[in-house]
Write a protein that holds these residues in place. Structure first.
Motif, PDB file in Angstrom:
ATOM      1  N   SER A  80       0.323  -0.962  -0.214  1.00  0.00           N
ATOM      2  CA  SER A  80       0.191   0.231  -0.356  1.00  0.00           C
ATOM      3  C   SER A  80       0.623   1.296   0.144  1.00  0.00           C
ATOM      4  O   SER A  80       0.342   2.357  -0.137  1.00  0.00           O
ATOM      5  CB  SER A  80      -1.301  -0.153   1.011  1.00  0.00           C
ATOM      6  N   ALA A  81       1.913   1.430   0.545  1.00  0.00           N
ATOM      7  CA  ALA A  81       2.772   2.593   0.752  1.00  0.00           C
ATOM      8  C   ALA A  81       3.728   2.560   0.231  1.00  0.00           C
ATOM      9  O   ALA A  81       3.947   3.832  -0.649  1.00  0.00           O
ATOM     10  CB  ALA A  81       3.976   2.376   1.883  1.00  0.00           C
ATOM     11  N   THR A  82       3.447   1.243  -1.106  1.00  0.00           N
ATOM     12  CA  THR A  82       4.575   1.723  -2.365  1.00  0.00           C
ATOM     13  C   THR A  82       3.733   2.026  -3.652  1.00  0.00           C
ATOM     14  O   THR A  82       3.449   3.072  -4.179  1.00  0.00           O
ATOM     15  CB  THR A  82       4.785   0.334  -3.299  1.00  0.00           C
ATOM     16  N   ALA A  83       2.293   1.483  -3.564  1.00  0.00           N
ATOM     17  CA  ALA A  83       1.075   2.116  -4.173  1.00  0.00           C
ATOM     18  C   ALA A  83       0.980   3.895  -4.345  1.00  0.00           C
ATOM     19  O   ALA A  83       0.273   4.002  -5.173  1.00  0.00           O
ATOM     20  CB  ALA A  83       0.202   1.710  -4.317  1.00  0.00           C
ATOM     21  N   ASN A  84       0.737   4.233  -3.079  1.00  0.00           N
ATOM     22  CA  ASN A  84       0.898   5.672  -2.459  1.00  0.00           C
ATOM     23  C   ASN A  84       1.580   6.137  -2.807  1.00  0.00           C
ATOM     24  O   ASN A  84       1.416   7.507  -2.451  1.00  0.00           O
ATOM     25  CB  ASN A  84      -0.006   5.705  -1.445  1.00  0.00           C
ATOM     26  N   THR A  85       3.098   6.429  -2.673  1.00  0.00           N
ATOM     27  CA  THR A  85       4.115   7.181  -3.030  1.00  0.00           C
ATOM     28  C   THR A  85       3.827   7.738  -4.669  1.00  0.00           C
ATOM     29  O   THR A  85       3.888   7.151  -5.809  1.00  0.00           O
ATOM     30  CB  THR A  85       5.633   6.283  -2.774  1.00  0.00           C
ATOM     31  N   PRO A  86       3.558   9.485  -4.733  1.00  0.00           N
ATOM     32  CA  PRO A  86       3.686   9.671  -5.729  1.00  0.00           C
ATOM     33  C   PRO A  86       4.893   9.383  -6.686  1.00  0.00           C
ATOM     34  O   PRO A  86       5.712   9.445  -6.163  1.00  0.00           O
ATOM     35  CB  PRO A  86       3.618  12.039  -4.659  1.00  0.00           C
ATOM     36  N   GLY A  87       4.496   9.753  -8.008  1.00  0.00           N
ATOM     37  CA  GLY A  87       5.308   9.612  -8.761  1.00  0.00           C
ATOM     38  C   GLY A  87       5.198   7.693  -9.261  1.00  0.00           C
ATOM     39  O   GLY A  87       6.335   7.298 -10.277  1.00  0.00           O
ATOM     40  N   ILE A  88       5.011   6.793  -8.687  1.00  0.00           N
ATOM     41  CA  ILE A  88       4.953   5.859  -9.101  1.00  0.00           C
ATOM     42  C   ILE A  88       3.721   5.133  -9.580  1.00  0.00           C
ATOM     43  O   ILE A  88       2.659   4.964  -8.707  1.00  0.00           O
ATOM     44  CB  ILE A  88       4.607   4.403  -6.900  1.00  0.00           C
ATOM     45  N   LYS A  89       4.153   5.119 -10.853  1.00  0.00           N
ATOM     46  CA  LYS A  89       2.209   4.062 -11.969  1.00  0.00           C
ATOM     47  C   LYS A  89       2.510   2.348 -11.849  1.00  0.00           C
ATOM     48  O   LYS A  89       1.523   2.868 -12.461  1.00  0.00           O
ATOM     49  CB  LYS A  89       3.000   4.900 -13.002  1.00  0.00           C
ATOM     50  N   ARG A  90       3.333   2.313 -11.727  1.00  0.00           N
ATOM     51  CA  ARG A  90       3.243   1.119 -11.881  1.00  0.00           C
ATOM     52  C   ARG A  90       4.105   0.163 -10.724  1.00  0.00           C
ATOM     53  O   ARG A  90       5.245   0.951  -9.933  1.00  0.00           O
ATOM     54  CB  ARG A  90       3.422   0.015 -12.856  1.00  0.00           C
ATOM     55  N   VAL A  91       3.446  -1.231  -9.602  1.00  0.00           N
ATOM     56  CA  VAL A  91       3.508  -1.694  -8.671  1.00  0.00           C
ATOM     57  C   VAL A  91       3.617  -2.952  -9.705  1.00  0.00           C
ATOM     58  O   VAL A  91       1.945  -3.804  -9.629  1.00  0.00           O
ATOM     59  CB  VAL A  91       3.017  -1.132  -7.812  1.00  0.00           C
ATOM     60  N   ALA A  92       4.845  -3.732  -8.822  1.00  0.00           N
ATOM     61  CA  ALA A  92       4.336  -5.271  -9.610  1.00  0.00           C
ATOM     62  C   ALA A  92       5.084  -5.692  -7.473  1.00  0.00           C
ATOM     63  O   ALA A  92       6.052  -5.840  -6.884  1.00  0.00           O
ATOM     64  CB  ALA A  92       5.256  -5.375 -10.655  1.00  0.00           C
ATOM     65  N   MET A  93       4.795  -7.388  -8.258  1.00  0.00           N
ATOM     66  CA  MET A  93       5.437  -8.196  -7.293  1.00  0.00           C
ATOM     67  C   MET A  93       5.996  -9.777  -7.831  1.00  0.00           C
ATOM     68  O   MET A  93       5.631  -9.238  -8.747  1.00  0.00           O
ATOM     69  CB  MET A  93       4.111  -8.307  -6.008  1.00  0.00           C
ATOM     70  N   THR A  94       6.675 -10.291  -7.339  1.00  0.00           N
ATOM     71  CA  THR A  94       7.179 -11.899  -7.869  1.00  0.00           C
ATOM     72  C   THR A  94       7.280 -12.375  -6.198  1.00  0.00           C
ATOM     73  O   THR A  94       7.468 -12.368  -5.055  1.00  0.00           O
ATOM     74  CB  THR A  94       8.528 -11.566  -8.048  1.00  0.00           C
ATOM     75  N   THR A  95       6.226 -13.376  -6.857  1.00  0.00           N
ATOM     76  CA  THR A  95       6.193 -14.523  -5.466  1.00  0.00           C
ATOM     77  C   THR A  95       6.087 -16.065  -6.147  1.00  0.00           C
ATOM     78  O   THR A  95       5.863 -16.335  -7.150  1.00  0.00           O
ATOM     79  CB  THR A  95       4.817 -14.142  -5.210  1.00  0.00           C
ATOM     80  N   HIS A  96       6.167 -17.326  -5.751  1.00  0.00           N
ATOM     81  CA  HIS A  96       6.427 -18.423  -6.148  1.00  0.00           C
ATOM     82  C   HIS A  96       4.505 -19.221  -5.748  1.00  0.00           C
ATOM     83  O   HIS A  96       4.228 -19.468  -6.456  1.00  0.00           O
ATOM     84  CB  HIS A  96       6.650 -18.923  -4.949  1.00  0.00           C
ATOM     85  N   GLY A  97       3.489 -17.792  -5.216  1.00  0.00           N
ATOM     86  CA  GLY A  97       2.129 -18.278  -5.809  1.00  0.00           C
ATOM     87  C   GLY A  97       1.723 -18.666  -5.133  1.00  0.00           C
ATOM     88  O   GLY A  97       0.622 -18.854  -4.681  1.00  0.00           O
TER      89      GLY A  97
END
Length: 322
Positions: A80-97
């Motif tokens: 949530s903090a990453t997505a709400n940082t001004p200027g950050i337009k795309r948030v991705a993650m890597t996971t084993h799922g």
């Protein structure tokens, strides 16, 4: 804008939030995770300072990775903090799922755009042999949940010497109706896996030619995209990507920097041993951190040193998320 001495601009940050992982993949942590405990990794406050500094210097995409990032109890807060940082337009993650079926919708709601999941085989027994976990069914259910939630889904599969035509054909049949991007990744040597690398490395060039011969066509690369060469086919719902770090000019289009879970800056996955900046994060010194980042980029090399067998600080891929 972050720019190095070779004119490459860096819009993309890969941020590891933990080194820990509960899978035991042959090419990463075959003996299980034995690294530092969670108190050694960046706090949420330190992560906020880091995000503010990078976004202020033109970073528009952030990938949260690990280890397995969802092992952190505060992962949703970090997302949530990453997505709400001004200027950050795309948030991705890597996971084993393994946890995605339960949490994909909440990740999307928190601001996630893209998820990358590792699946090295669609055969349950082979999947279990590679990962040390008999969880293919749960991971595939997670993919369905991610697609249903509206996430952009990419699937990572490492090319190994035992990668057969049968395994490829099974993936291709799956892609006819599965709207994901399947990315085949050349095995990369790390400090702990030299013997495994020598026995199992397979180049991606023959597979690329096979795809082209079968009518797969190259796609235009996004500005903030990773290193994959991506292909589409009109008869398939899914796409295919190839990541070939040993290919000529692989580093020419580099657009990403990495920060390890311990707060060290890595200008390349394989070229150095990490540059400490934890003191600036602890002091919440955004301006000082930005000056530090600009200065450090002057030291970035034109290419990695994988061809020379130099793997830098990377003992295993869980350290920096690949």
């Amino acid at each position: 804008m972050l720019e190095d001495s070779f004119g490459r601009q860096f819009h993309y940050l890969r941020l590891s939030v933990t080194e820990a992982c509960n899978f035991r993949c042959q090419y990463c942590l075959p003996d299980g995770y034995q690294g530092p405990s969670s108190e050694h990794f960046l706090s949420l406050g330190e992560i906020n300072t880091l995000l503010s500094a990078f976004s202020g210097l033109g970073t528009s995409k952030v990938r949260l990775t690990g280890g397995e990032p969802t092992l952190r109890r505060d992962f949703l807060d970090i997302l949530s903090a990453t997505a709400n940082t001004p200027g950050i337009k795309r948030v991705a993650m890597t996971t084993h799922g393994g946890r995605m079926a339960e949490h994909a919708a909440s990740w999307k709601q928190a601001g996630l755009h893209q998820v990358n999941v590792s699946i090295d085989s669609l055969d349950p027994r082979q999947f279990a042999a590679i990962t040390g976990q008999d969880k293919l069914k749960q991971v595939l259910a997670g993919l369905d949940a991610a697609v249903e939630a509206g996430l952009d889904v990419k699937v990572n599969s490492v090319l190994l010497n035992d990668f057969s035509d049968a395994r490829l054909n099974r993936f291709l049949e799956w892609l006819k109706t599965m709207p994901v991007t399947l990315r085949f990744i050349e095995l990369m040597e790390t400090g702990d896996t030299t013997s495994f690398f020598k026995a199992q490395h397979q180049g991606g060039t023959p597979l690329k030619q096979t795809l082209i011969d079968a009518g797969w066509q190259p796609m235009v690369r996004r500005k903030d995209a990773g290193p994959a060469q991506e292909f589409f086919h009109p008869d398939y719902a899914g796409k295919i990507g190839l990541i070939m770090p040993y290919s000529k000019d692989f580093c020419k289009s580099c657009n990403r920097l990495r920060v390890a879970a311990n707060g060290k800056l890595h200008l390349c996955l394989f070229s150095e041993h990490g540059i400490d900046m934890r003191h600036l994060l602890a002091e919440q010194d955004v301006v000082g951190l930005q000056q530090f980042l600009v200065e450090c980029l002057g030291e970035k090399h034109a290419t990695h040193f994988l061809h020379e067998g130099n793997t830098g600080a990377t003992k295993h891929l869980a350290m920096l998320g690949g």
